[in-house]
Design an enzyme around this catalytic site. Structure first.
Site, short mmCIF file in Angstrom:
data_model
loop_
_atom_site.label_atom_id
_atom_site.label_comp_id
_atom_site.label_asym_id
_atom_site.label_seq_id
_atom_site.Cartn_x
_atom_site.Cartn_y
_atom_site.Cartn_z
N CYS A 42 0.88 -0.96 -0.18
CA CYS A 42 0.09 -0.03 -0.13
C CYS A 42 0.90 1.15 0.07
O CYS A 42 1.91 1.42 0.70
CB CYS A 42 -0.86 0.09 1.23
SG CYS A 42 -2.01 1.57 1.16
N ASP A 44 0.46 3.83 1.59
CA ASP A 44 0.44 4.57 3.00
C ASP A 44 1.78 4.74 3.32
O ASP A 44 2.49 3.89 3.48
CB ASP A 44 -0.34 3.45 3.89
CG ASP A 44 -0.73 4.28 5.44
OD1 ASP A 44 0.13 4.56 5.95
OD2 ASP A 44 -1.85 3.93 5.75
N ARG A 46 2.72 4.80 6.40
CA ARG A 46 3.19 4.35 7.58
C ARG A 46 3.58 2.85 6.95
O ARG A 46 4.07 1.92 8.14
CB ARG A 46 2.00 3.98 8.59
CG ARG A 46 1.68 5.48 9.01
CD ARG A 46 0.48 5.52 9.73
NE ARG A 46 -0.70 5.12 8.62
CZ ARG A 46 -1.90 4.98 8.96
NH1 ARG A 46 -2.43 5.21 10.33
NH2 ARG A 46 -2.91 4.75 7.99
N HIS A 98 -2.26 -4.00 4.99
CA HIS A 98 -2.27 -3.57 6.38
C HIS A 98 -3.42 -3.31 7.01
O HIS A 98 -4.28 -2.93 6.48
CB HIS A 98 -1.39 -2.33 6.44
CG HIS A 98 -1.91 -1.12 5.94
ND1 HIS A 98 -2.30 -0.27 6.57
CD2 HIS A 98 -1.95 -0.96 4.62
CE1 HIS A 98 -2.87 0.79 5.84
NE2 HIS A 98 -2.40 0.28 4.47
N CYS A 101 -6.16 0.01 6.77
CA CYS A 101 -5.86 0.79 5.67
C CYS A 101 -7.24 1.52 5.19
O CYS A 101 -8.22 1.25 5.30
CB CYS A 101 -5.87 -0.37 4.39
SG CYS A 101 -5.47 0.08 2.78
CO CO Z 1 -3.49 1.29 3.08
#
Ligand code: CO
Length: 209
Positions: A42, A44, A46, A98, A101
């Protein structure tokens, strides 16, 4: 601010740190890359691939998009997959989702989010395939967590269904596709045990002769 000075500063410090441990690191790396792993994860912020598995530059080939999807009409992801498989000859493809998400959460609500809804539509379909199982859960968090896991499992299948991966298997190459999930709450990865290592393990309708 046109120049992000702080980032250039940090870059210099980082390069110095790496060189102090191995003076030839960048020189060696500039000549070739031979990563063993392709990571589909992803976007993301993080969930940074290299950091999570503590690998250096050169060790992992990475593709990231919203909600770690392998969509069979996405030439971006397909190109990465083909290059990693045919040219770099990676031995492992890791689809890593994750918990928490944002893409999965957005796919579960009924709001309009703009153009991204066309992308999230792929996740809504996965919800539809498993609606009974998901709806049987009590809390929204449990439902989201399960859909995050089911999404990884579905994307592992999507990777395996490509002609790219199937042709690699056909030629006798050792190539394993893994499904993992990461917790942003404690930094720990979990194997979803949906590993696929040959064409006999995929659905018959997708199998190419
Ligand atoms: Co995500």
């Amino acid at each position: 601010m046109r120049v992000l000075k702080n980032l250039f500063e940090k870059n210099k410090q980082w390069a110095t740190r790496i060189k102090s441990a191995d003076p030839d690191f960048f020189l060696k790396l500039s000549k070739q890359q031979s990563p063993e792993y392709l990571w589909i994860g992803c976007s993301d912020s993080r969930v940074p691939a290299n950091e999570i598995v503590d690998l250096l530059p050169g060790e992992i080939f990475v593709h990231r998009n919203i909600a770690n999807l392998m969509v069979h009409t996405d030439f971006n992801c397909l190109s990465v997959l083909q290059y990693a498989t045919d040219v770099l000859k990676v031995k492992h493809i890791i689809v890593c989702g994750h918990y928490g998400c944002g893409g999965v959460k957005a796919a579960m609500d009924k709001q309009e989010h703009g153009i991204i809804d066309n992308w999230l539509r792929n996740i809504k379909d996965i919800y539809r395939y498993h609606q009974q199982q998901i709806d049987a859960l009590e809390t929204d968090k449990e439902k989201q967590d399960l859909l995050c896991e089911l999404n990884v499992i579905e994307q592992v299948a999507n990777v395996c269904h490509t002609t790219i991966v199937q042709n690699a298997w056909k030629s006798g190459r050792e190539l394993t596709v893994h499904g993992w999930i990461y917790s942003i709450e404690d930094g720990i990865l979990q194997d979803l045990n949906v590993c696929v290592a040959n064409a006999n393990e995929i659905s018959r309708i997708h199998r190419i002769k």
